[in-house]
Design an enzyme around this catalytic site. Structure first.
Site, PDB file in Angstrom:
ATOM      1  N   HIS A 303     -78.350 -98.361  13.161  1.00 30.16           N
ATOM      2  CA  HIS A 303     -76.942 -97.975  13.013  1.00 30.16           C
ATOM      3  C   HIS A 303     -76.798 -97.172  11.728  1.00 30.16           C
ATOM      4  O   HIS A 303     -76.751 -97.735  10.634  1.00 30.16           O
ATOM      5  CB  HIS A 303     -76.066 -99.237  12.984  1.00 30.16           C
ATOM      6  CG  HIS A 303     -74.654 -98.988  12.544  1.00 30.16           C
ATOM      7  ND1 HIS A 303     -73.886 -99.947  11.902  1.00 30.16           N
ATOM      8  CD2 HIS A 303     -73.858 -97.898  12.644  1.00 30.16           C
ATOM      9  CE1 HIS A 303     -72.701 -99.445  11.610  1.00 30.16           C
ATOM     10  NE2 HIS A 303     -72.662 -98.197  12.052  1.00 30.16           N
ATOM     11  N   ASN A 376     -62.853 -93.684   4.083  1.00 31.15           N
ATOM     12  CA  ASN A 376     -63.019 -92.380   4.738  1.00 31.15           C
ATOM     13  C   ASN A 376     -62.936 -91.231   3.738  1.00 31.15           C
ATOM     14  O   ASN A 376     -63.563 -90.183   3.925  1.00 31.15           O
ATOM     15  CB  ASN A 376     -61.972 -92.205   5.839  1.00 31.15           C
ATOM     16  CG  ASN A 376     -62.318 -92.991   7.088  1.00 31.15           C
ATOM     17  OD1 ASN A 376     -63.490 -93.227   7.369  1.00 31.15           O
ATOM     18  ND2 ASN A 376     -61.304 -93.404   7.846  1.00 31.15           N
ATOM     19  N   GLU A 575     -66.489-105.761  13.760  1.00 31.34           N
ATOM     20  CA  GLU A 575     -66.429-105.630  12.303  1.00 31.34           C
ATOM     21  C   GLU A 575     -65.104-106.168  11.787  1.00 31.34           C
ATOM     22  O   GLU A 575     -65.023-106.747  10.715  1.00 31.34           O
ATOM     23  CB  GLU A 575     -66.607-104.170  11.896  1.00 31.34           C
ATOM     24  CG  GLU A 575     -66.682-103.945  10.398  1.00 31.34           C
ATOM     25  CD  GLU A 575     -66.914-102.488  10.032  1.00 31.34           C
ATOM     26  OE1 GLU A 575     -67.371-102.231   8.913  1.00 31.34           O
ATOM     27  OE2 GLU A 575     -66.626-101.608  10.870  1.00 31.34           O
ATOM     28  N   HIS A 594     -72.427-104.409  14.004  1.00 35.93           N
ATOM     29  CA  HIS A 594     -71.651-105.318  13.143  1.00 35.93           C
ATOM     30  C   HIS A 594     -71.560-106.725  13.736  1.00 35.93           C
ATOM     31  O   HIS A 594     -72.302-107.598  13.345  1.00 35.93           O
ATOM     32  CB  HIS A 594     -70.257-104.765  12.836  1.00 35.93           C
ATOM     33  CG  HIS A 594     -70.272-103.541  11.997  1.00 35.93           C
ATOM     34  ND1 HIS A 594     -70.811-103.521  10.731  1.00 35.93           N
ATOM     35  CD2 HIS A 594     -69.835-102.274  12.237  1.00 35.93           C
ATOM     36  CE1 HIS A 594     -70.711-102.314  10.218  1.00 35.93           C
ATOM     37  NE2 HIS A 594     -70.126-101.531  11.112  1.00 35.93           N
ATOM     38  N   ASP A 649     -75.907 -98.262   8.031  1.00 29.20           N
ATOM     39  CA  ASP A 649     -74.565 -97.743   8.286  1.00 29.20           C
ATOM     40  C   ASP A 649     -74.359 -96.395   7.592  1.00 29.20           C
ATOM     41  O   ASP A 649     -74.396 -95.349   8.232  1.00 29.20           O
ATOM     42  CB  ASP A 649     -73.508 -98.767   7.866  1.00 29.20           C
ATOM     43  CG  ASP A 649     -72.128 -98.455   8.465  1.00 29.20           C
ATOM     44  OD1 ASP A 649     -71.970 -97.373   9.070  1.00 29.20           O
ATOM     45  OD2 ASP A 649     -71.213 -99.286   8.334  1.00 29.20           O
ATOM     46  N   ASP A 650     -74.155 -96.394   6.279  1.00 28.77           N
ATOM     47  CA  ASP A 650     -73.895 -95.158   5.524  1.00 28.77           C
ATOM     48  C   ASP A 650     -74.626 -95.204   4.182  1.00 28.77           C
ATOM     49  O   ASP A 650     -74.047 -95.630   3.174  1.00 28.77           O
ATOM     50  CB  ASP A 650     -72.387 -94.987   5.268  1.00 28.77           C
ATOM     51  CG  ASP A 650     -71.594 -94.779   6.536  1.00 28.77           C
ATOM     52  OD1 ASP A 650     -71.792 -93.737   7.181  1.00 28.77           O
ATOM     53  OD2 ASP A 650     -70.779 -95.658   6.877  1.00 28.77           O
ATOM     54  N   MET A 652     -75.196 -92.990   2.029  1.00 29.91           N
ATOM     55  CA  MET A 652     -74.511 -92.235   0.979  1.00 29.91           C
ATOM     56  C   MET A 652     -73.474 -93.097   0.264  1.00 29.91           C
ATOM     57  O   MET A 652     -73.262 -92.966  -0.944  1.00 29.91           O
ATOM     58  CB  MET A 652     -73.838 -90.998   1.581  1.00 29.91           C
ATOM     59  CG  MET A 652     -73.184 -90.082   0.546  1.00 29.91           C
ATOM     60  SD  MET A 652     -72.566 -88.552   1.266  1.00 29.91           S
ATOM     61  CE  MET A 652     -71.095 -89.130   2.137  1.00 29.91           C
TER      62      MET A 652
END
Length: 747
Positions: A303, A376, A575, A594, A649-650, A652
């Site tokens: 993911h 976001n 989640e 999640h 997930d992310d 960054m």
């Protein structure tokens, strides 16, 4: 297709059941009278049914049973012990030794060292009466049948072992389920071009038409005018709603909650005892396994989003490098004029030389906890949407060249690491029908191929944004923009060469957005059809998921017929938000990302265990957004035997190092005190869960990886102890056998 025979009484949901389901849904999403119907406990030490209510209920049922015919009670005399019957696979060398006085028999495996098993004697109804136990078993049996039906229809995965138990309960022969497995594109052979177009199939000449939110396939235009589609298994909305209402009622029933809660507590305690007894034997197995340890066993980031697949230092370094090389290159266009990279930074009043990871401000911190809107914003480097458009988008003035280069660099890092893989998500929004052609042209034009990457498509649930700006007339148009181009490229690949090649590299679809956003709409037979959904409100999670699944199901049938790769439905789920999200995923999703809210529903958690539904967990991501790390249910799920993997997930936003997946494993190992066997088991789960090809999985896990239990484990490749695999398999079969025994008593 061997779908399942349910009795007429079990198939038809009466008005009372539907009314009860609607009441439960209302209490869940609107907080009417508290949230205890579906969500019975947050801390696992709290029993879902209060002690006084449960004692009164059992006393009432026992008194009631005494006045009834005693034949059923007599059938349970002597059934205090259960003999575990583990279904045998054709390739298994397992032999069972029958032990009359114990609940579980002790299988002997040729490839498994002797180990100490936990055996418990006595009644096994787990705190419910005989009558309630029968009701519980019927409900769990039907729930598993519902999932099996939807998985087989859509060529998604359902494990063999529960299928064998379900067929034994039905009294039917097991049909080989390999024909229902998904198909993934094998890796290119040495010297072969992964973007070759020479072997594209010919045009079938089929006609397509969307009806009720689902694309129907017709042999020709004349058949379309007569409304005579090809005989594919199209979805039936009424059946889906009946199944959904049944599950809604099931997860709110007191005896079912009590039974599943106690079984889950038993699973957790049993694993802890297993570890005390066998941890050193498992470690001995691993120490005697040559040339394999945690570092060189395969692990997949199941993911991860492509737009955040790099760490913040990598992005900063690339921004500075691009400025050094392309300062005078025109890279951005405004309404007034085109800008060079130097002019763009001057307009933003900054110089790349002065940037730091702190000023880049893409890392999630304390300010993002419970604030998905602020999270976001972290996709905008230095808070500038212009830099996001330039560096993290595929459709811009330079045709996504910078973004493609960053992804290639991330892929090169994975190749250097050798044993790490990733499944990045690329976005299709459904705003316009040309999104697919633009994305595929970017992918093929930049030759974005990495042997350690497979790709997925994520669909953000932002219809309300597009409708409010009048980009879309109704929800049906969004579905059409998402799926119609894929159907067209499947029917006539030669007129869509880039998209046809791109689809070979795609393994599944994801549904993404903030789950905590409240919809308030209950998906029912009264819900507007997608073509009629013209309001600006966003449809519910279940509404989105059903119509995505329905179109993927038809698409997979078409692609299977053509010998092409098929797609999985792998949404973000659990989640945040209502438990109905997880209930929907149990029905129609191959696996989820999640799954945190499973800790709030013992029934769904137990069903996810029985069906071994893969869950990609991201504790570091959750720690910044929804749940503190120490409270993450990862360890609890692992101990109980749910099929979980770790993902980033992310990177960054959440990670600091060049290898974010190893960072995820390292932190989990330290916080949860995981053993080497634990980590290798999670890594093996990630390979099973992901969308890499059968050929690659056979290479990474062993040729028998499709078999369940120790027979399917090659310790030389996975570094997972055979003792652990035997324990997991026997425990799983034991729980399935309880359901079978409970149903036998009703005959």
């Amino acid at each position: 297709m061997p779908l399942f025979k349910l009795t007429g009484q079990g198939k038809q949901i009466d008005d009372a059941m539907r009314s009860f389901a609607e009441k439960v849904f209302a209490s869940e999403v609107k907080d009417e009278g508290g949230r205890h119907e579906i969500s019975p406990f947050d801390v696992d030490e709290i029993c879902p049914i209060s002690l006084r209510e449960m004692q009164a209920h059992i006393f009432h049922m026992e008194n009631l049973s005494m006045s009834m015919d005693g034949r059923r009670k007599r059938r349970f005399q002597g059934r205090k012990t259960v003999n575990l019957s583990i279904p045998q696979s054709e390739t298994s060398s397992t032999k069972l030794s029958h032990i009359e006085e114990f609940i579980s028999s002790s299988p002997t495996y040729e490839s498994v060292p002797d180990f100490q098993r936990v055996q418990i004697t006595g009644d096994y109804a787990s705190g419910v009466t005989v009558e309630d136990f029968e009701v519980v078993c019927k409900g769990l049996y039907r729930a598993l049948c519902i999932r099996e039906k939807y998985m087989q229809k859509s060529f998604q995965r359902f494990p063999k072992t529960p299928s064998k138990y379900l067929r034994n309960i039905d009294g039917e022969a097991l049909v080989a389920i390999e024909s229902f497995y998904p198909v993934f594109t094998p890796p290119p052979k040495k010297g072969e071009d992964p973007f070759r177009r020479e072997d594209l199939p010919a045009n079938l000449g089929y006609h397509l038409k969307m009806k009720g939110g689902v694309i129907y396939i017709y042999p020709d235009e004349a058949a379309a005018s007569r409304d005579e589609p090809k005989p594919y298994p199209y979805p039936n909305l009424d059946d889906f709603l009946d199944d959904m209402n049944f599950l809604l009622a099931l997860i709110a029933q007191g005896p079912v909650k009590t039974y599943t809660h106690r079984r889950l507590k038993f699973l957790s305690s049993k694993f802890q005892v297993h570890q005390m007894l066998n941890e050193m034997d498992e470690l001995k197995e691993l120490k005697n396994n040559p040339h394999r340890d945690f570092y060189n066993c395969r692990k997949v980031d199941t993911h991860i989003h492509a737009a955040a697949c790099m760490n913040q230092k990598h992005l900063l370094r690339f921004i500075k490098k691009s400025y050094h090389i392309d300062a005078d290159r025109v890279v951005y266009s405004t309404k007034e004029k085109n800008l060079t990279l130097k002019e763009l930074f001057a307009q933003l009043n900054m110089h790349p030389y002065d940037l730091t990871v702190d000023s880049l401000d893409v890392h999630a911190g304390r300010q993002t906890f419970q604030r998905f809107d602020k999270f976001n914003d972290k996709y905008n480097p230095v808070g500038a949407s212009e830099l996001r458009d330039l560096y993290l988008k595929t459709d811009n003035y330079i045709n996504g060249e910078y973004f493609a280069t960053i992804i290639k660099e991330v892929g090169a890092d994975l190749v250097d690491a050798k044993y790490q893989h990733a499944e990045p998500r690329l976005s299709i929004y459904g705003r316009s029908p040309d999104e697919w052609s633009k994305l595929s042209s970017w992918f093929v034009g930049n030759r974005i191929y990495c042997p350690n990457m497979t790709w997925m498509i994520q669909v953000p649930r932002i219809y309300d944004v597009f409708r409010s700006k009048n980009f879309l007339p109704h929800f049906g148009k969004m579905l059409e923009n998402i799926f119609l181009p894929v159907f067209e490229a499947t029917i006539n690949p030669q007129t869509h060469p880039d998209l046809s090649v791109f689809l070979k590299h795609i393994t599944g679809f994801d549904s993404v957005d903030d789950e905590s956003k409240h919809s308030g709409h209950m998906f029912s037979s009264k819900s507007p059809k997608p073509e009629e959904w013209t309001m600006e409100n966003n449809p519910s999670y279940t509404y989105y998921a059903y119509y995505m699944y329905a179109n993927i199901m038809v698409l997979n049938c078409l692609r299977k017929e053509r010998g092409m790769n098929t797609f999985l439905f792998r949404p973000h789920c659990g989640e945040a938000g209502a438990l109905t999200h997880l209930m929907t995923a149990f029905m129609i999703a191959d696996n989820i990302s999640h799954g945190l809210n499973l800790k709030k529903s013992p029934v769904l958690q137990y069903l996810f265990f029985l069906a071994q539904i893969p869950i990609a967990m991201s504790p570091l991501s959750n720690n910044s957004l929804f749940l503190e790390y120490a409270k993450n249910p990862f360890l609890d799920f692992l101990q109980k035997g749910l099929m979980i993997s770790l993902s980033t997930d992310d990177p960054m936003q959440f990670h600091f190092t060049k290898e974010p997946l190893m960072e995820e494993y390292a932190i989990a190992a330290q916080v949860f005190k995981l053993s080497t066997c634990d980590m290798c088991e999670v890594a093996r789960n990630s390979v099973l869960q992901c969308g890499i090809s059968h050929e690659e999985k056979a290479k990474f896990l062993g040729n028998n990886y499709l078999e369940e239990g120790p027979v399917g484990n090659d310790i030389r490749r996975t570094n997972v102890a055979q003792i652990r695999m035997a324990y997991r398999y026997e425990t799983w079969c034991y729980e399935l056998n309880l359901i079978a025994e409970g149903l036998k008593s009703t005959e």
